[in-house]
Write an enzyme that holds these catalytic residues in place. Structure first.
Site, PDB file in Angstrom:
ATOM      1  N   SER A 140      25.422  26.502  24.253  1.00 18.97           N
ATOM      2  CA  SER A 140      26.427  25.475  24.511  1.00 18.97           C
ATOM      3  C   SER A 140      26.376  24.465  23.370  1.00 18.97           C
ATOM      4  O   SER A 140      25.300  24.152  22.851  1.00 18.97           O
ATOM      5  CB  SER A 140      26.114  24.787  25.839  1.00 18.97           C
ATOM      6  N   HIS A 151      27.183  41.137  51.743  1.00 13.29           N
ATOM      7  CA  HIS A 151      27.797  39.814  51.952  1.00 13.29           C
ATOM      8  C   HIS A 151      27.070  38.736  51.146  1.00 13.29           C
ATOM      9  O   HIS A 151      27.003  37.578  51.571  1.00 13.29           O
ATOM     10  CB  HIS A 151      27.766  39.399  53.431  1.00 13.29           C
ATOM     11  N   SER A 180      59.939  48.187  16.217  1.00 11.85           N
ATOM     12  CA  SER A 180      58.643  48.402  16.883  1.00 11.85           C
ATOM     13  C   SER A 180      57.559  48.800  15.895  1.00 11.85           C
ATOM     14  O   SER A 180      56.469  49.206  16.283  1.00 11.85           O
ATOM     15  CB  SER A 180      58.779  49.495  17.948  1.00 11.85           C
ATOM     16  N   LYS A 221      54.117  50.931  24.387  1.00 15.08           N
ATOM     17  CA  LYS A 221      53.002  51.164  23.465  1.00 15.08           C
ATOM     18  C   LYS A 221      52.060  49.982  23.268  1.00 15.08           C
ATOM     19  O   LYS A 221      50.850  50.171  23.144  1.00 15.08           O
ATOM     20  CB  LYS A 221      53.539  51.651  22.109  1.00 15.08           C
ATOM     21  N   TYR A 235      65.824  58.843  28.329  1.00 21.05           N
ATOM     22  CA  TYR A 235      65.328  57.784  27.456  1.00 21.05           C
ATOM     23  C   TYR A 235      66.185  56.532  27.527  1.00 21.05           C
ATOM     24  O   TYR A 235      67.417  56.595  27.427  1.00 21.05           O
ATOM     25  CB  TYR A 235      65.260  58.267  25.992  1.00 21.05           C
TER      26      TYR A 235
END
Ligand code: ARG
Length: 472
Positions: free
Chosen positions: A290, A169, A35, A338, A330
């Site tokens: 663009s 709306h 890791s 992480k 654990y």
């Protein structure tokens, strides 16, 4: 014994758990298990935790003062190597904790270096590191949130008198101040701020001293250790402490909620900056062109903020899925916590920074905002007008509805209907009705706290000013 230890990289002497092993680790498992590329980001927190733990060991007489000093020297040397990027990482270094411990032994020798881990497990070490890291992460997010709230407050102050349509709306509903609309987001972010602040205090509890799962048998003073590391208190169950990732879930969730608020604001701003609405213009710095259509100016910054919110939410769901069904304490699954946590932090900070940039450079087209208003948006005001003449609201609403229908039928704007026409619908109309057709008057009637009148908006701005000065 020594030849067995030298077999290959994964059975070498610095495998923290190598004692009972004779075979090397499968190379695919090694890769998945490693890791370091992710958790090396915690090197500094890992060293801070180790210095404090060494001090605890010294206070508990498990290290002499001089051994403690040697360990501190070793740890600071390692910090320097990380900073200067001169630290050499080995294939057998499983994670950041392994690297730091390996280097410590290399620098100060196994006699003293081998004592640092007395009674300590990586299971607790990783949680301390993450909590130390998270404190800074939350502080950064708080700063960014305050900057964004400040930007919105300034924008609202600058354009406090501009009126525009308020929508429900996606339909034009009632006139509001632009400032009132934009401030609605400042209040979302203010709540986010409070949530992160409360979270900081709640999660700031020391897990160290929990061992692998059963606790620490060497009489270390955990309260003193907590003080040394700036924690508010200690965890009270070692099995809970090593398996708890709720603080990461909460961090991810709070970030997700912030990202959702950012995304909604982004959506409004994208719409309001289109040619169709044209209420505001985004600065060129936050748009791109663009490659094909020269006339285009795309709101990429806001689209990315909206897009990132999906990623952040995904990370939040991902960790919850990882935790679901895990047995006690654990399990290696927890190592998957992480990468998401870092991504959530990085993306939240990026999005907040980007949005602050967009907000502080917006230019409002006051005329367009005003001209988007139409008098039928004052139909509610007409009902209120009748209410003020003593008509029950339901009946007033009905009468006003009839006026709208009539105006549509005869194709005459509602404000141009004659008093005679109105009187025919209801005898309660008189010449004072002409005072209705004024947008400024309309917004000014909402003087209630939280309303869109100037005074009520100014109150919001003042409240945010006080809040921001309390953040400093
Ligand atoms: N790298 C591990 C993680 O991030 C640290 C804890 C490892 N503990 C263990 N017993 N292998 O979760």
């Amino acid at each position: 014994m020594s030849s067995r230890r030298e077999e290959n990289a994964t059975t070498g002497p610095f495998r923290l758990w190598g004692g009972r092993y004779s075979k090397g680790t499968d190379h695919v498992l090694s890769r998945v298990n490693n890791s370091l590329t992710v958790d090396k980001r915690l090197y500094s927190e890992d060293l801070d935790g180790s210095v404090a733990y060494a001090r605890s060991l010294a206070e508990a007489k498990l290290l002499t003062q001089s051994e403690f000093k040697v360990i501190c020297y070793g740890l600071e040397t390692i910090r320097d190597e990380w900073k200067k990027e001169t630290i050499k990482l080995m294939p057998r270094d499983e994670d950041v904790h392994t690297v730091n411990e390996r280097r410590l032994v290399e620098i100060i020798g196994p006699q003293i270096g081998g004592k640092l881990h007395t009674g300590r497990s990586r299971n607790e070490q990783v949680v301390v590191d993450m909590k130390l890291w998270m404190r800074n992460a939350v502080s950064d997010i708080l700063k960014q949130l305050a900057a964004l709230i400040g930007g919105i407050k300034d924008l609202a102050t600058r354009y406090i008198d501009v009126l525009m349509p308020g929508y429900t709306h996606m339909q034009k509903a009632q006139p509001v101040r632009f400032s009132h609309w934009i401030l609605s987001y400042a209040f979302y972010f203010k709540e986010d701020y409070h949530r992160f602040q409360e979270f900081y205090n709640r999660m700031n509890v020391l897990p160290l001293g929990s061992g692998a799962l059963a606790g620490n048998p060497f009489n270390i003073n955990r309260h003193k250790l907590a003080d040394d590391l700036g924690f508010n208190g200690v965890s009270y169950n070692s099995m809970n402490a090593v398996s708890d990732r709720d603080f990461v879930v909460e961090f991810n969730f709070l970030s997700t909620l912030t990202a959702v608020h950012l995304s909604r604001l982004a959506e409004d701003l994208i719409l309001y900056s289109t040619k169709e609405y044209n209420f505001l213009e985004l600065s060129e710095e936050y748009t791109t062109g663009s490659s094909l259509m020269p006339q285009k100016r795309n709101p990429d910054s806001l689209e990315l903020v909206r897009g990132i919110s999906g990623n952040v939410f995904g990370q939040h769901c991902g960790l919850l899925m990882t935790l679901k069904g895990l047995p006690s304490t654990y399990n290696k699954d927890l190592q998957c916590d992480k990468s998401g946590m870092f991504a959530v932090y990085d993306q939240t900070v990026l999005s907040l920074t980007l949005m602050t940039g967009v907000i502080t450079t917006i230019r409002l087209d006051e005329e367009r905002c005003l001209s988007a208003l139409s008098y039928d948006m004052l139909a509610t005001d007409m009902a209120y007008y009748l209410v003020r003449k003593g008509i029950p609201f339901r009946e007033a609403h009905h009468i006003s509805g009839e006026v709208v229908a009539f105006s549509e039928k005869v194709k005459i704007p509602i404000n141009k209907l004659s008093l005679e026409d109105l009187k025919e619908i209801s005898p309660y109309f008189d010449e004072t009705v002409s005072g209705l057709w004024n947008y400024e008057n309309s917004v000014e009637q909402y003087t209630v706290v939280g309303g869109t009148s100037r005074i009520a908006v100014q109150e919001q701005i003042n409240l945010l000013k006080d809040f921001l000065s309390s953040c400093e």
